[in-house]
Design an enzyme around this catalytic site. Sequence first.
Site, PDB file in Angstrom:
ATOM      1  CE1 TYR A  67      -3.321  -3.034   0.762  1.00 50.36           C
ATOM      2  CE2 TYR A  67      -4.306  -1.149  -0.335  1.00 50.36           C
ATOM      3  CZ  TYR A  67      -4.348  -2.486   0.016  1.00 50.36           C
ATOM      4  OH  TYR A  67      -5.400  -3.265  -0.382  1.00 50.36           O
ATOM      5  CD  GLN A 101     -16.048  -1.007  -8.801  1.00 47.75           C
ATOM      6  OE1 GLN A 101     -15.981  -2.191  -8.486  1.00 47.75           O
ATOM      7  NE2 GLN A 101     -16.072  -0.611 -10.059  1.00 47.75           N
ATOM      8  CG  ASP A 104      -7.508   6.975  -7.825  1.00 50.12           C
ATOM      9  OD1 ASP A 104      -7.431   6.123  -8.726  1.00 50.12           O
ATOM     10  OD2 ASP A 104      -8.381   7.875  -7.820  1.00 50.12           O
ATOM     11  CG  HIS A 119     -14.154  -0.713  -3.070  1.00 49.86           C
ATOM     12  ND1 HIS A 119     -13.876  -1.238  -4.310  1.00 49.86           N
ATOM     13  CD2 HIS A 119     -15.345  -1.237  -2.705  1.00 49.86           C
ATOM     14  CE1 HIS A 119     -14.861  -2.058  -4.681  1.00 49.86           C
ATOM     15  NE2 HIS A 119     -15.767  -2.072  -3.724  1.00 49.86           N
ATOM     16  CB  CYS A 127      -4.486   2.350  15.150  1.00 51.95           C
ATOM     17  SG  CYS A 127      -4.117   1.069  16.359  1.00 51.95           S
ATOM     18  CB  CYS A 150      -1.190   3.024  16.571  1.00 51.82           C
ATOM     19  SG  CYS A 150      -2.059   4.155  17.627  1.00 51.82           S
ATOM     20  CB  SER A 192     -13.332  -5.962 -14.646  1.00 50.37           C
ATOM     21  OG  SER A 192     -13.249  -5.967 -13.224  1.00 50.37           O
ATOM     22  CG  ASN A 216     -14.075  -1.268 -20.059  1.00 44.51           C
ATOM     23  OD1 ASN A 216     -12.922  -1.400 -20.449  1.00 44.51           O
ATOM     24  ND2 ASN A 216     -14.503  -1.740 -18.903  1.00 44.51           N
TER      25      ASN A 216
HETATM   26  C1  BV8 Z   1     -18.647  -7.365   0.694  1.00 40.42           C
HETATM   27  C2  BV8 Z   1      -9.246  -3.382  -2.035  1.00 40.42           C
HETATM   28  C3  BV8 Z   1     -20.325  -7.797   2.302  1.00 40.42           C
HETATM   29  C4  BV8 Z   1      -8.978  -1.961  -2.058  1.00 40.42           C
HETATM   30  C5  BV8 Z   1     -10.831  -4.421  -3.475  1.00 40.42           C
HETATM   31  C6  BV8 Z   1     -17.314 -14.434  -0.066  1.00 40.42           C
HETATM   32  C7  BV8 Z   1     -17.193 -13.779   1.153  1.00 40.42           C
HETATM   33  C8  BV8 Z   1     -17.339 -12.411   1.277  1.00 40.42           C
HETATM   34  C9  BV8 Z   1     -17.623 -11.652   0.177  1.00 40.42           C
HETATM   35  C10 BV8 Z   1     -17.708 -12.300  -1.025  1.00 40.42           C
HETATM   36  C11 BV8 Z   1     -17.581 -13.664  -1.174  1.00 40.42           C
HETATM   37  N1  BV8 Z   1     -17.723 -13.974  -2.494  1.00 40.42           N
HETATM   38  C12 BV8 Z   1     -17.946 -12.837  -3.187  1.00 40.42           C
HETATM   39  C13 BV8 Z   1     -17.951 -11.838  -2.305  1.00 40.42           C
HETATM   40  C14 BV8 Z   1     -18.141 -10.484  -2.577  1.00 40.42           C
HETATM   41  C15 BV8 Z   1     -16.754  -9.884  -2.844  1.00 40.42           C
HETATM   42  C16 BV8 Z   1     -16.516 -10.004  -4.331  1.00 40.42           C
HETATM   43  O1  BV8 Z   1     -17.187  -9.357  -5.064  1.00 40.42           O
HETATM   44  N2  BV8 Z   1     -15.587 -10.860  -4.754  1.00 40.42           N
HETATM   45  C17 BV8 Z   1     -15.384 -11.009  -6.200  1.00 40.42           C
HETATM   46  C18 BV8 Z   1     -13.897 -11.100  -6.509  1.00 40.42           C
HETATM   47  C19 BV8 Z   1     -16.170 -12.215  -6.670  1.00 40.42           C
HETATM   48  N3  BV8 Z   1     -16.874  -8.513  -2.412  1.00 40.42           N
HETATM   49  C20 BV8 Z   1     -16.474  -8.166  -1.197  1.00 40.42           C
HETATM   50  O2  BV8 Z   1     -15.881  -8.882  -0.418  1.00 40.42           O
HETATM   51  C21 BV8 Z   1     -16.868  -6.741  -0.813  1.00 40.42           C
HETATM   52  N4  BV8 Z   1     -17.481  -6.745   0.485  1.00 40.42           N
HETATM   53  O3  BV8 Z   1     -19.222  -8.038  -0.144  1.00 40.42           O
HETATM   54  O4  BV8 Z   1     -19.123  -7.157   1.981  1.00 40.42           O
HETATM   55  C22 BV8 Z   1     -19.939  -9.093   2.925  1.00 40.42           C
HETATM   56  C23 BV8 Z   1     -19.003  -9.105   3.963  1.00 40.42           C
HETATM   57  C24 BV8 Z   1     -18.686 -10.305   4.535  1.00 40.42           C
HETATM   58  C25 BV8 Z   1     -19.292 -11.486   4.081  1.00 40.42           C
HETATM   59  C26 BV8 Z   1     -20.202 -11.447   3.023  1.00 40.42           C
HETATM   60  C27 BV8 Z   1     -20.523 -10.237   2.434  1.00 40.42           C
HETATM   61  C28 BV8 Z   1     -15.612  -5.879  -0.762  1.00 40.42           C
HETATM   62  C29 BV8 Z   1     -15.153  -5.594  -2.163  1.00 40.42           C
HETATM   63  C30 BV8 Z   1     -13.956  -4.642  -2.136  1.00 40.42           C
HETATM   64  C31 BV8 Z   1     -12.734  -5.450  -2.405  1.00 40.42           C
HETATM   65  N5  BV8 Z   1     -11.596  -4.543  -2.444  1.00 40.42           N
HETATM   66  N6  BV8 Z   1      -9.684  -3.806  -3.372  1.00 40.42           N
HETATM   67  C32 BV8 Z   1      -7.744  -1.786  -2.860  1.00 40.42           C
HETATM   68  O5  BV8 Z   1      -6.684  -2.306  -2.446  1.00 40.42           O
HETATM   69  O6  BV8 Z   1      -7.834  -1.127  -3.896  1.00 40.42           O
HETATM   70  S1  BV8 Z   1     -11.269  -5.084  -4.977  1.00 40.42           S
HETATM   71  C33 BV8 Z   1     -10.597  -4.232  -6.296  1.00 40.42           C
HETATM   72  O7  BV8 Z   1     -11.467  -4.546  -7.398  1.00 40.42           O
HETATM   73  C34 BV8 Z   1     -10.600  -2.713  -6.217  1.00 40.42           C
HETATM   74  O8  BV8 Z   1     -11.226  -2.198  -5.052  1.00 40.42           O
HETATM   75  C35 BV8 Z   1     -11.407  -2.293  -7.428  1.00 40.42           C
HETATM   76  O9  BV8 Z   1     -12.049  -1.134  -7.154  1.00 40.42           O
HETATM   77  C36 BV8 Z   1     -12.305  -3.435  -7.601  1.00 40.42           C
HETATM   78  C37 BV8 Z   1     -12.960  -3.535  -8.961  1.00 40.42           C
HETATM   79  O10 BV8 Z   1     -11.939  -3.629  -9.947  1.00 40.42           O
HETATM   80  P1  BV8 Z   1     -12.002  -2.589 -11.172  1.00 40.42           P
HETATM   81  O11 BV8 Z   1     -12.008  -1.216 -10.609  1.00 40.42           O
HETATM   82  O12 BV8 Z   1     -13.106  -2.961 -12.075  1.00 40.42           O
HETATM   83  O13 BV8 Z   1     -10.590  -2.816 -11.842  1.00 40.42           O
HETATM   84  P2  BV8 Z   1     -10.150  -4.025 -12.811  1.00 40.42           P
HETATM   85  O14 BV8 Z   1      -8.675  -4.007 -12.887  1.00 40.42           O
HETATM   86  O15 BV8 Z   1     -10.866  -5.271 -12.414  1.00 40.42           O
HETATM   87  O16 BV8 Z   1     -10.753  -3.619 -14.246  1.00 40.42           O
HETATM   88  C38 BV8 Z   1     -10.260  -2.452 -14.897  1.00 40.42           C
HETATM   89  C39 BV8 Z   1     -11.240  -2.148 -16.014  1.00 40.42           C
HETATM   90  O17 BV8 Z   1     -10.849  -0.936 -16.649  1.00 40.42           O
HETATM   91  C40 BV8 Z   1     -11.270  -3.215 -17.106  1.00 40.42           C
HETATM   92  O18 BV8 Z   1     -12.620  -3.453 -17.489  1.00 40.42           O
HETATM   93  C41 BV8 Z   1     -10.491  -2.575 -18.258  1.00 40.42           C
HETATM   94  O19 BV8 Z   1     -10.966  -3.010 -19.522  1.00 40.42           O
HETATM   95  C42 BV8 Z   1     -10.830  -1.115 -18.050  1.00 40.42           C
HETATM   96  N7  BV8 Z   1      -9.849  -0.165 -18.569  1.00 40.42           N
HETATM   97  C43 BV8 Z   1      -8.498  -0.267 -18.545  1.00 40.42           C
HETATM   98  N8  BV8 Z   1      -7.944   0.853 -19.085  1.00 40.42           N
HETATM   99  C44 BV8 Z   1      -8.977   1.671 -19.423  1.00 40.42           C
HETATM  100  C45 BV8 Z   1     -10.181   1.034 -19.104  1.00 40.42           C
HETATM  101  N9  BV8 Z   1     -11.388   1.590 -19.326  1.00 40.42           N
HETATM  102  C46 BV8 Z   1     -11.396   2.821 -19.884  1.00 40.42           C
HETATM  103  N10 BV8 Z   1     -10.280   3.500 -20.219  1.00 40.42           N
HETATM  104  C47 BV8 Z   1      -9.062   2.961 -20.008  1.00 40.42           C
HETATM  105  N11 BV8 Z   1      -7.958   3.651 -20.368  1.00 40.42           N
END
Ligand code: BV8
Length: 253
Positions: A67, A101, A104, A119, A127, A150, A192, A216
């Site tokens: 981070y 999401q 930054d 997020h 802490c 801390c 995504s 996208n």
């Molecule tokens: C939750 C951390 C309720 C911060 C991130 C089992 C247990 C618990 C939860 C789950 C479970 N199974 C599923 C879940 C839900 C889970 C989830 O969704 N998992 C997925 C992987 C299946 N979600 C959670 O856990 C969330 N909390 O549900 O709480 C709960 C609680 C407990 C128990 C049950 C339920 C929390 C989700 C947050 C996770 N944190 N990161 C950090 O370090 O940044 S995830 C990470 O992915 C980032 O936060 C990011 O924001 C997020 C989404 O990714 P994208 O932003 O879409 O980025 P990505 O790289 O994927 O895609 C980029 C896109 O841009 C592409 O489409 C590309 O084509 C496009 N692109 C690229 N260049 C360009 C462009 N577009 C335009 N112009 C360009 N130039």
Amino acid sequence: MTAFSDTLIERLVAADRVSVLTGAGISAESGVPTFRDPGGLWEKMRPEELANFSAFLSNPTLVQGWYAHRRHIVEVAQPNAGHVALAELETLYHDFTLVTQNVDDLHRRAGSRNIVELHGNIMRNYCVDCGQPADEPNLASPDERGLIVCTECSGLVRPDVVWFGEMLPLGAFEAADAAARRAEVFLSVGTSAIVYPAAGLPGTAKIHGAFVAELNIRESVIADDLHEVVLGPAATVLPDLVRAIKDKRPPAK
Ligand code: BV8
């Protein structure tokens, strides 16, 4: 000039309520790596090893270092024309909500105001034991292991971001969901659409009558469920979209 459907332009010109969801793609052209693209953050390390609390506890040095690296990238990054275009788009509507999401600060630094951070924000830290904010040097310092702890209680310092399995910030998803339900136009930009509950917002907007478009560089997994997909980089497409409508709309704010 990017090609938009007449419907998207007509709906944006006529709308009072617009909501936008952004993902890492909108910051890609600012030099902030995405997660799942080739060369993205997850390519080298798996999210399970970095973006969840148990990973943090089992390897705080790795996670704190990751981070710190990402915070540096964000600090030296500048908002791009896509961020700036969204800030301009906001001025054209009385009811405009930017749901991000991203962790930054680039939307705020570009001038967006009504931002819902689903997020968290990588520039904030706290802490894990006493919850004290740990963003000032006098509030957090390296201990003998080199871990950032801390100064109040020596608890580990973590970033104020939402990890997998963690609840979203209180009220954030409720605000985002309400904005999706009332939107007349909903734009899903640079995501995504894999991570829930954020990825459900475009579908919610569509069910409640919004015209939903994805902007996208490639189709996301929800593209087939939406009304329109506009392919191109956000820093080009978004300024083109604002140019296409702003002469037809009086400034609202
Ligand atoms: C939750 C951390 C309720 C911060 C991130 C089992 C247990 C618990 C939860 C789950 C479970 N199974 C599923 C879940 C839900 C889970 C989830 O969704 N998992 C997925 C992987 C299946 N979600 C959670 O856990 C969330 N909390 O549900 O709480 C709960 C609680 C407990 C128990 C049950 C339920 C929390 C989700 C947050 C996770 N944190 N990161 C950090 O370090 O940044 S995830 C990470 O992915 C980032 O936060 C990011 O924001 C997020 C989404 O990714 P994208 O932003 O879409 O980025 P990505 O790289 O994927 O895609 C980029 C896109 O841009 C592409 O489409 C590309 O084509 C496009 N692109 C690229 N260049 C360009 C462009 N577009 C335009 N112009 C360009 N130039």
